[in-house]
Structures are given as structure tokens and as C-alpha cells.
Design an enzyme around this catalytic site. Structure first.
Site, PDB file in Angstrom:
ATOM      1  N   HIS A 111      19.695  30.956  -0.250  1.00 59.73           N
ATOM      2  CA  HIS A 111      20.598  30.282   0.909  1.00 59.73           C
ATOM      3  C   HIS A 111      21.946  29.787   0.334  1.00 59.73           C
ATOM      4  O   HIS A 111      21.652  29.430  -1.100  1.00 59.73           O
ATOM      5  CB  HIS A 111      20.297  29.437   1.911  1.00 59.73           C
ATOM      6  CG  HIS A 111      21.766  29.255   2.864  1.00 59.73           C
ATOM      7  ND1 HIS A 111      22.517  29.117   2.645  1.00 59.73           N
ATOM      8  CD2 HIS A 111      21.297  30.097   4.350  1.00 59.73           C
ATOM      9  CE1 HIS A 111      23.376  28.896   4.130  1.00 59.73           C
ATOM     10  NE2 HIS A 111      22.465  29.678   4.902  1.00 59.73           N
ATOM     11  N   GLY A 171      23.386  30.297  12.318  1.00 56.81           N
ATOM     12  CA  GLY A 171      23.206  29.099  11.655  1.00 56.81           C
ATOM     13  C   GLY A 171      23.443  28.176  13.176  1.00 56.81           C
ATOM     14  O   GLY A 171      22.761  27.942  14.208  1.00 56.81           O
ATOM     15  N   GLY A 172      24.911  27.741  13.082  1.00 55.12           N
ATOM     16  CA  GLY A 172      25.115  26.932  13.974  1.00 55.12           C
ATOM     17  C   GLY A 172      24.964  27.732  15.479  1.00 55.12           C
ATOM     18  O   GLY A 172      23.972  26.879  16.005  1.00 55.12           O
ATOM     19  N   GLY A 220      29.325  28.989   9.112  1.00 55.10           N
ATOM     20  CA  GLY A 220      30.059  28.000   9.552  1.00 55.10           C
ATOM     21  C   GLY A 220      31.083  27.666   9.642  1.00 55.10           C
ATOM     22  O   GLY A 220      32.345  26.919  10.101  1.00 55.10           O
ATOM     23  N   SER A 222      28.826  32.923  11.822  1.00 54.32           N
ATOM     24  CA  SER A 222      29.018  33.112  12.302  1.00 54.32           C
ATOM     25  C   SER A 222      28.175  33.407  13.545  1.00 54.32           C
ATOM     26  O   SER A 222      29.464  34.218  14.557  1.00 54.32           O
ATOM     27  CB  SER A 222      30.158  33.277  12.331  1.00 54.32           C
ATOM     28  OG  SER A 222      30.588  31.505  11.703  1.00 54.32           O
ATOM     29  N   TRP A 280      18.033  25.644  11.136  1.00 50.79           N
ATOM     30  CA  TRP A 280      18.456  24.940  11.451  1.00 50.79           C
ATOM     31  C   TRP A 280      19.396  23.860  10.366  1.00 50.79           C
ATOM     32  O   TRP A 280      19.867  23.026  10.371  1.00 50.79           O
ATOM     33  CB  TRP A 280      17.652  24.543  11.644  1.00 50.79           C
ATOM     34  CG  TRP A 280      16.919  24.791  12.988  1.00 50.79           C
ATOM     35  CD1 TRP A 280      17.058  25.705  13.907  1.00 50.79           C
ATOM     36  CD2 TRP A 280      15.655  23.940  13.820  1.00 50.79           C
ATOM     37  NE1 TRP A 280      16.645  26.103  14.878  1.00 50.79           N
ATOM     38  CE2 TRP A 280      16.053  25.101  15.096  1.00 50.79           C
ATOM     39  CE3 TRP A 280      14.862  23.108  13.601  1.00 50.79           C
ATOM     40  CZ2 TRP A 280      14.387  24.549  16.059  1.00 50.79           C
ATOM     41  CZ3 TRP A 280      13.584  23.366  15.122  1.00 50.79           C
ATOM     42  CH2 TRP A 280      14.008  23.929  15.718  1.00 50.79           C
ATOM     43  N   LYS A 281      18.693  24.685   8.869  1.00 50.31           N
ATOM     44  CA  LYS A 281      19.573  23.201   8.337  1.00 50.31           C
ATOM     45  C   LYS A 281      18.907  22.274   8.175  1.00 50.31           C
ATOM     46  O   LYS A 281      17.685  21.979   8.185  1.00 50.31           O
ATOM     47  CB  LYS A 281      21.269  24.015   8.063  1.00 50.31           C
ATOM     48  CG  LYS A 281      21.798  24.832   8.464  1.00 50.31           C
ATOM     49  CD  LYS A 281      22.950  25.672   7.844  1.00 50.31           C
ATOM     50  CE  LYS A 281      23.368  26.857   7.807  1.00 50.31           C
ATOM     51  NZ  LYS A 281      24.766  27.188   7.314  1.00 50.31           N
ATOM     52  N   GLU A 333      23.978  27.808   0.250  1.00 43.73           N
ATOM     53  CA  GLU A 333      23.959  25.996   0.191  1.00 43.73           C
ATOM     54  C   GLU A 333      22.971  26.131  -0.932  1.00 43.73           C
ATOM     55  O   GLU A 333      23.265  24.978  -1.871  1.00 43.73           O
ATOM     56  CB  GLU A 333      24.087  25.928   1.227  1.00 43.73           C
ATOM     57  CG  GLU A 333      24.644  26.080   2.337  1.00 43.73           C
ATOM     58  CD  GLU A 333      24.743  25.917   4.634  1.00 43.73           C
ATOM     59  OE1 GLU A 333      23.244  25.396   4.498  1.00 43.73           O
ATOM     60  OE2 GLU A 333      25.279  26.333   5.244  1.00 43.73           O
ATOM     61  N   GLU A 346      24.675  37.689   4.296  1.00 42.18           N
ATOM     62  CA  GLU A 346      25.335  36.195   4.659  1.00 42.18           C
ATOM     63  C   GLU A 346      26.658  36.655   3.223  1.00 42.18           C
ATOM     64  O   GLU A 346      26.506  35.444   2.684  1.00 42.18           O
ATOM     65  CB  GLU A 346      24.745  35.283   4.442  1.00 42.18           C
ATOM     66  CG  GLU A 346      24.053  35.270   5.267  1.00 42.18           C
ATOM     67  CD  GLU A 346      23.686  33.870   6.036  1.00 42.18           C
ATOM     68  OE1 GLU A 346      22.950  33.488   6.784  1.00 42.18           O
ATOM     69  OE2 GLU A 346      23.005  32.982   5.127  1.00 42.18           O
TER      70      GLU A 346
HETATM   71  P1  PGA Z   1      26.750  30.285  10.593  1.00 40.19           P
HETATM   72  O1  PGA Z   1      25.710  30.104   9.193  1.00 40.19           O
HETATM   73  O2  PGA Z   1      25.688  31.070  12.230  1.00 40.19           O
HETATM   74  O3  PGA Z   1      26.618  28.282  11.251  1.00 40.19           O
HETATM   75  O4  PGA Z   1      27.859  30.692   9.905  1.00 40.19           O
HETATM   76  C1  PGA Z   1      24.601  30.671   8.989  1.00 40.19           C
HETATM   77  C2  PGA Z   1      23.782  31.024   7.842  1.00 40.19           C
HETATM   78  O5  PGA Z   1      23.703  30.132   7.012  1.00 40.19           O
HETATM   79  O6  PGA Z   1      22.296  31.526   7.936  1.00 40.19           O
END
Ligand code: PGA
Length: 251
Positions: free
Chosen positions: A95, A233-234, A173, A212, A10-11, A97, A167
Site C-alpha cells: 500500500h 478506504g474511508g 483519502g 476515494s 480499514w487502515k 502508505e 491506487e
Molecule cells: P480511500 O483509501 O478510499 O479512503 O481513498 C483507499 C486506500 O487507501 O486503499
């Protein structure tokens, strides 16, 4: 046989109230999905509420980071013991990020994996290359560099139980999902790197693809021989799309 894992990341999304609404929507959609493990990786403030709301269900709750030290003067940080005390199942580590915006280092990740293991927490380690690194033909070198350092301190038993999420940063994203060939090649490479440390662990380590993943591409990615699930993620923010991806991994 490796049980696939679909983990939603979910970030920095969802308050407790929003998380509770998500879980009420998700649980009824999961009843039919067999042979797949389901995780949600939630903000620290939602952990206790999500552990309580998912108790007795198949959904496992993960934190999105933790500190490597058992305790100490680290203002703003959370330890492994703090997570396991409230029955959190596991933790996402490294991750992209966190590596990019919060200076997460491979040296710290090696310590974090060991701390998670000692606290009985499952771990999802993330690795992946940038667009430039892929263009330069450096994908495998980058993955090898990250894995060799991150896995340096854990024993074979912890390695066998580990989940590694490949990833590609350019796919996170962006909607630019890796092709099946790219995902399979990179996930197979991750497994081979684990095999170089311990061949038996490589058979049981689960390698996820992330970047994605959506309802319309999940089935193809999840059918790949070295892809044992997805970090989403999204598409994990709505119960319907997340449940559909879980369904794509179910037997
Ligand atoms: P995303 O994110 O599915 O929105 O691309 C994946 C993630 O960061 O784990």
C-alpha cells in the site's frame, strides 16, 4: 469471467469491539449481493476476532502487511505462517502508505508476494503514482517500474491468482477520484504489463481501482472493462456505505 472483489481497507481504524459492531451491521446487508467477492483488510489485533465472526459468511479477512521472512529476529513483524495459522484469507502488500511512511521497497515486495504464495495466502498488491509523477507524464513508467520488480519472483500460477490494486496516490483519502478514463487506462496498462509476463495470467488477474471510491462513484468505476473491483478506504468504515459499494459490483 473474473469475479469482482470489493475489499475494504480499514487502515489503522477500529478496535475489536468496533470491528464486531461493524460485522454485525454488515452481514445482513450482504445477503442479496451475488457474484461479488468481499474482503476486509483489518489491523493485526482484529484478525482473529474477524476470522471467527465472519466464518461461514462470504466475507474474507485480510491483513494489511506482513514480513517476507519465514521467521527471525524482526521485532514487531508478522510472518505469512502466523497469518495462515489463524485462517486469514490474504494480505495487502505495498500500500502506498507503507511505501511512503515505512520504507516498503519493491525488492521486499517481490519476496513478500512469494512468501504469501508459499503460505497459501491471497495477495492484493498495490501500485500507483503520485500527483507529480502523473503531471510529468510518468504514470505508466512508474507502474511498470513497480510491477516489473514486485512480480519478479512469483510463478505464472501465483500471478494468475493475484489481485493488483491500482491506487493513484493523489486520489487516496482526498476525495479526488480518478476519472473513468484515467482509471480504465491505468488498469488496462497494469493488465498489459502482466500480459507481457504471462498472457493467460493477464486474463484472470484481477485489477482493482482504489482512491476515494464512494457510494456515488462506485458504479461507474466498476463498469469499466479492466476494473475488476475496488479497494475502498474511508467508505469501508461504515457497513451501509461499504455494502452499497458491494451492491454496485453485484450481478
Ligand atoms: P480511500 O483509501 O478510499 O479512503 O481513498 C483507499 C486506500 O487507501 O486503499
Amino acid at each position: 469471467m473474473r469475479t469482482p472483489l470489493i475489499a475494504g481497507n480499514w487502515k489503522m481504524h477500529k478496535t475489536i469491539a468496533q470491528s464486531e459492531r461493524f460485522i454485525s451491521g454488515l452481514l445482513p446487508l450482504l445477503y442479496a449481493a451475488d457474484g461479488v467477492e468481499v474482503g476486509i483488510c483489518v489491523p493485526f489485533t482484529n484478525l482473529q476476532a474477524m476470522v471467527d465472526s465472519t466464518r461461514g459468511s462470504r466475507v474474507e479477512v485480510y491483513a494489511q502487511n506482513m514480513h517476507e521472512a519465514p521467521e527471525g529476529a524482526f521485532t514487531g513483524e508478522i510472518s505469512a505462517a502466523m497469518l495462515s495459522e489463524i485462517d486469514v484469507h490474504g494480505v495487502v502488500l505495498g500500500h502506498s502508505e507503507r511505501r511512503e511512511y515505512f520504507n516498503e521497497t519493491d525488492a521486499a515486495l517481490a519476496e513478500k508476494l512469494l512468501a504469501a504464495r508459499n503460505a497459501g495466502l491471497a495477495a492484493i498488491l498495490c501500485v500507483g503514482e503520485t500527483e507529480q509523477q502523473r503531471a510529468d507524464g510518468q504514470t505508466e513508467a512508474v507502474l511498470a517500474h513497480q510491477l516489473d520488480r514486485d512480480l519478479a519472483l512469483i510463478d505464472a500460477e501465483a500471478l494468475a491468482a493475484l489481485v493488483i490494486a491500482y491506487e493513484p496516490i493523489w486520489a487516496i483519502g482526498t476525495g479526488a477520484v480518478a476519472t473513468a478514463d484515467q482509471a480504465q487506462a491505468a488498469c488496462a496498462f497494469v493488465r498489459s504489463r502482466v500480459a507481457a509476463i504471462d498472457a493467460a495470467a493477464a486474463e484472470s488477474v484481477r485489477v482493482l481501482y482504489g482512491g476515494s471510491v464512494k457510494t456515488d462513484n462506485a458504479a461507474e468505476l466498476l463498469s469499466l472493462p479492466d476494473v475488476d473491483g475496488a479497494l475502498v478506504g474511508g467508505a469501508s468504515l461504515e457497513p451501509e456505505s461499504f455494502a452499497a459499494i458491494v451492491g454496485a459490483a453485484a450481478t
